[in-house]
Design a protein around this motif. Structure first.
Motif, PDB file in Angstrom:
ATOM      1  N   GLY A   1       1.057  -1.191  -0.109  1.00  0.00           N
ATOM      2  CA  GLY A   1      -0.033   0.074   0.027  1.00  0.00           C
ATOM      3  C   GLY A   1       0.885   1.185   0.010  1.00  0.00           C
ATOM      4  N   ARG A   2       0.515   2.314  -0.415  1.00  0.00           N
ATOM      5  CA  ARG A   2       1.173   3.646  -0.428  1.00  0.00           C
ATOM      6  C   ARG A   2       1.630   3.956   0.890  1.00  0.00           C
ATOM      7  N   LEU A   3       2.866   4.459   1.067  1.00  0.00           N
ATOM      8  CA  LEU A   3       3.197   4.873   2.269  1.00  0.00           C
ATOM      9  C   LEU A   3       2.760   6.208   2.617  1.00  0.00           C
ATOM     10  N   SER A   4       1.629   6.172   3.271  1.00  0.00           N
ATOM     11  CA  SER A   4       0.631   7.249   3.642  1.00  0.00           C
ATOM     12  C   SER A   4       0.346   7.092   5.018  1.00  0.00           C
ATOM     13  N   PRO A   5      -0.009   8.193   5.896  1.00  0.00           N
ATOM     14  CA  PRO A   5      -0.492   8.147   6.952  1.00  0.00           C
ATOM     15  C   PRO A   5      -1.617   7.379   7.483  1.00  0.00           C
ATOM     16  N   ASN A   6      -2.314   7.228   6.555  1.00  0.00           N
ATOM     17  CA  ASN A   6      -3.769   6.328   7.059  1.00  0.00           C
ATOM     18  C   ASN A   6      -3.333   4.659   6.740  1.00  0.00           C
ATOM     19  N   LYS A   7      -2.410   4.563   6.041  1.00  0.00           N
ATOM     20  CA  LYS A   7      -1.745   3.121   6.063  1.00  0.00           C
ATOM     21  C   LYS A   7      -1.108   2.645   7.130  1.00  0.00           C
ATOM     22  N   ALA A   8      -0.582   3.742   8.040  1.00  0.00           N
ATOM     23  CA  ALA A   8      -0.026   3.491   9.314  1.00  0.00           C
ATOM     24  C   ALA A   8       0.983   2.430   9.280  1.00  0.00           C
ATOM     25  N   GLN A   9       2.093   2.720   8.331  1.00  0.00           N
ATOM     26  CA  GLN A   9       2.931   1.605   8.217  1.00  0.00           C
ATOM     27  C   GLN A   9       4.359   1.769   9.559  1.00  0.00           C
ATOM     28  N   HIS A  10       4.033   3.028  10.108  1.00  0.00           N
ATOM     29  CA  HIS A  10       4.689   3.313  11.482  1.00  0.00           C
ATOM     30  C   HIS A  10       4.130   2.000  12.340  1.00  0.00           C
TER      31      HIS A  10
END
Lengths: 364, 395
Positions: free
Chosen positions: A185-194
């Motif tokens: 998924g795109r690295l984006s805050p809503n995807k919460a990769q952190h």
């Protein structure tokens, strides 16, 4: 002759909205309706499939129905607001601005405008459709009385039949003895990769010191993407986190093939196609409930009630270490994927649109 | 991925066990692995598979609960991780520091390099690019000159704006209210209050995290956890949290506004508001209502407890009342503020009013003395009442 023409802000390859639009265009033509695609922008390879949206004004015919694929803000929305033809909305979802406020205020402003456009379009629509019940609830909140739910059409061509051999060999070499966790998924805050990085930290600390995390997706929010990777470095995980961008379908297939568990900790999803990809490739899925994830996943994977990374890590460790459980989950995913089989989804879309289209078809 | 990289973690602590959940320390087969129904896709035994997966999840939950109780998964570390990540946000700096940081980014971006790279993987590529660059340099240079001029003008404007904002911030800070004296405001003990049962009932069964704001001694967090709720607490007073931290509860120091500011949209299944939220400044109260409406998941529950405005001053004492930035509002006001944000009140309960002492009729012997004593006693009565509001986010 009746036509259902689609409008979409951008027609891009390997993009959920773009693929859905192209696949639906074919389904509409198969159903006997004329159907073209009108865009604001398109990838060079896809311009032959599309026309610039303003060209429609000179090509409009009585009985046309206009279907707008809503995923972002665009002048196309303003154009459609001024058209007299019956309008159908298909809402893929727009990420709430709050996710971008901290990272990219300009994007927060843009998605805010996109939601304002959606709010203006809803009262004008003859039919509102959404990719998920979660997104349909948003349409209801905007005043749509009975939005219909129809899943995104996933083009089977996006799944490469065979993994790229060179990429598969490279990944196998770097796999190591620990579990490989994958998210796409795109690295984006809503995807919460952190959160995935935090989960990896707990996984290595409490269960599997050799575990690795692989992230696939474009860094569409550069500040967030840089922060995720810097965060991993700060936690001593720089060597354990790998980021892949611009993968070909065959390379992506190799990443899925080498993964032990697909983990989704997104905080907002309008549908989440990568869940279907993981099901297709037989990768067991662990996810936390947010947005449309529970309804897309269904019983095709493990839904963890808690979004605490330590809890998710515990589930991941169990799945990675238990081949019987992993097999059961992969089987569950395969079974779940049948719900989204293209013929089933195509039929659903055509049936819903038939309620709006009144004129004769191109051919019987 | 060398193990050494793990060892370099600043948050690392020795783990008492490092093994997959559901396996024995000796590495036995997972406890749920034998005789698994539904392990393949096509056997048609969906119910068996669902039962098996439910059993696995129950085993994992039990193991996680055991490890949390043993201190192997400390909540404090989770909190530290969250806070550490926020430090990487470009907006993590506060106030004018944040403005200055962004200003530096604008300054850096205002420069446009006219020397386009000419490197190429192809033999003649570099030569061709160099020729093209030379051929159009007069044109690009003209455009770039104007872009740079515009960029620096904008940058200069931002510098003036930031200078002005800093000056205003200094002036506004001088108008701020003093901090409440540490320890003078009573520690909240919501778990033993008259409305605690109502709060637990409203939040039992929700799926997701539940925030108890101004959790004080953590007693309500404990009750919620005991009821199976994934609850955690925050409180602005570190001293008030000591007991809860010693118990191993997931509590942390912080203000409710700051905390909700960093929680994701629809990130909470439930919120309990108590304590200082009842005497916020009016604009902070509106901000709190906005944050609650955004951070609460659709269908999520809100429990709000507040003193009633009447008699509030007597309940908190003169110093706190005088220094508090705001005053409590009526339950109806909260109902109005929340409803306009699609958080609809489902129930409103008020505490029983304090018993009134009877006065002697004025014509009775000694009435003046007795009634004066009654007045004095009533002045010493506790607060004139408080209320609890239970609400739900509808959309």
């Amino acid at each position: 002759m009746t036509a259902v023409h689609q409008f979409v802000p951008a027609l891009l390859p390997r993009d959920a909205t773009g693929e859905h639009t192209l696949a639906l265009r074919d389904a509409l033509r198969d159903a006997g309706w004329a159907s073209d695609i009108y865009v604001e922008a398109a990838h060079d390879d896809l311009w032959p499939e599309a026309r610039y949206f303003e060209e429609y004004a000179g090509r409009a015919r009585p009985g046309d129905v206009l279907l707008y694929q809503v995923a972002t803000g665009s002048p196309v929305a303003e154009f459609l607001l001024g058209r007299p033809e019956p309008l159908v909305l298909y809402y893929h979802n727009i990420t709430p601005a709050s996710f971008y406020e901290t990272w990219e205020p300009s994007t927060a402003s843009k998605v805010g405008e996109a939601r304002a456009q959606l709010a203006a379009l809803v009262p004008r629509a003859a039919l509102c459709m959404a990719a998920s019940a979660y997104s349909a609830a948003e349409l209801e909140g905007l005043g749509c009385a009975r939005p219909a739910v129809a899943p995104v059409l996933v083009d089977p061509a996006r799944f490469a039949p065979e993994p790229d051999p060179a990429e598969a060999a490279r990944l196998a070499e770097g796999h190591g003895p620990g579990a490989v966790v994958l998210f796409v998924g795109r690295l984006s805050p809503n995807k919460a990769q952190h959160r995935l990085v935090e989960t990896l930290w707990w996984l290595r600390r409490a269960h599997d010191p050799d575990a690795r995390l692989r992230l696939v997706g474009p860094a569409v929010t550069p500040a967030y993407a840089e922060a995720v990777l810097a965060f991993a470095g700060e936690l001593g995980l720089a060597e354990a986190v790998e980021h892949g961008e611009d993968l070909t379908p065959a390379q992506l297939a190799a990443w899925y093939a080498d993964a032990d568990v697909f983990v989704c900790q997104s905080e907002h999803e309008g549908f989440c196609i990568p869940l279907l990809e993981a099901m297709h490739f037989g990768v067991p899925i662990v996810a936390t409930p947010a947005g449309a994830v529970p309804e897309t996943l269904g019983d095709g994977g493990l839904l963890v009630g808690s979004d605490r990374p330590a809890d998710v890590a515990a589930v991941v460790s169990r799945v990675a270490a238990d081949p019987v459980l992993a097999g059961a989950l992969a089987g569950a995913g395969t079974a779940r994927l049948r719900t989204f089989a293209p013929p089933v989804v195509r039929r659903r879309h055509v049936e819903l649109l038939a309620g709006v289209v009144t004129g004769p078809k191109v051919a019987a | 991925m060398p193990a050494a990289s793990h060892d370099a973690s600043p948050l690392d602590e020795p783990s008492t066990t490092a093994r997959p959940v559901g396996t024995s320390p000796e590495g036995d087969r997972p406890s749920g692995a034998g005789g698994v129904p539904g392990a393949t896709a096509d056997d048609g035994d969906d119910e068996g598979r669902a039962a098996y997966l439910a059993q696995v999840m129950a085993e994992i939950d039990a193991e996680v609960a055991r490890r949390r109780a043993s201190g192997d998964l400390p909540a404090g570390l989770e909190r530290q991780l969250d806070e550490l990540f926020l430090e990487f946000s470009p907006m993590s700096a506060r106030g004018t520091d944040r403005l200055r940081e962004q200003l530096a980014v604008v300054d850096a971006g205002a420069f446009v390099d006219i020397a386009v790279p000419v490197a190429s993987n192809k033999a003649v590529g570099s030569v061709a690019k160099r020729l093209i660059r030379s051929a159009i340099s007069w044109y690009v240079g003209f455009i770039v000159h104007q872009v740079v001029k515009f960029g620096w003008s904008v940058s200069r404007l931002f510098h003036l704006v930031v200078d002005e904002v800093e000056e205003l911030s200094t002036q506004v800070a001088a108008l701020g209210v003093p901090e409440l004296p540490e320890g003078l405001a009573a520690t909240v003990s919501s778990g033993t209050s008259w409305w605690a049962d109502e709060a637990v009932a409203a939040l039992s069964g929700v799926t997701g995290r539940v925030l108890v704001a101004d959790c004080g001694d953590g007693s309500l967090v404990r009750r919620l956890v005991e009821a199976g709720v994934d609850a955690y607490g925050i409180d602005p007073s570190e001293g008030a949290l000591e007991g809860a931290l010693a118990e191993g509860l997931d509590v942390r120091e912080g203000s409710v506004l700051d905390h909700l500011g960093v929680v994701g949209a629809e990130g909470l299944a439930g919120i309990v508001l108590d304590g200082t939220v009842q005497w916020l400044r009016s604009h902070d109260r509106l901000r709190l209502a906005d944050l609650v409406a955004d951070r609460l998941a659709v269908g999520g529950a809100l429990v709000l407890h507040s003193a009633a405005p009447e008699g509030w001053e007597r309940s908190v004492g003169p110093v706190v009342a005088d220094l508090a930035p705001g005053r409590p509002v009526h339950a109806e006001t909260w109902e109005h503020l929340l409803a306009s944000r699609h958080v609809v009140v489902r129930a409103l309960r008020r505490s029983a009013p304090p018993a009134r002492l009877e006065r002697l009729p004025a014509d009775q012997p000694g009435a003046a003395v007795v009634n004066a004593a009654v007045d004095a006693l009533e002045a010493m009565q506790p607060a004139a009442g408080d209320y609890v509001v239970v609400a739900a986010r509808e959309q």
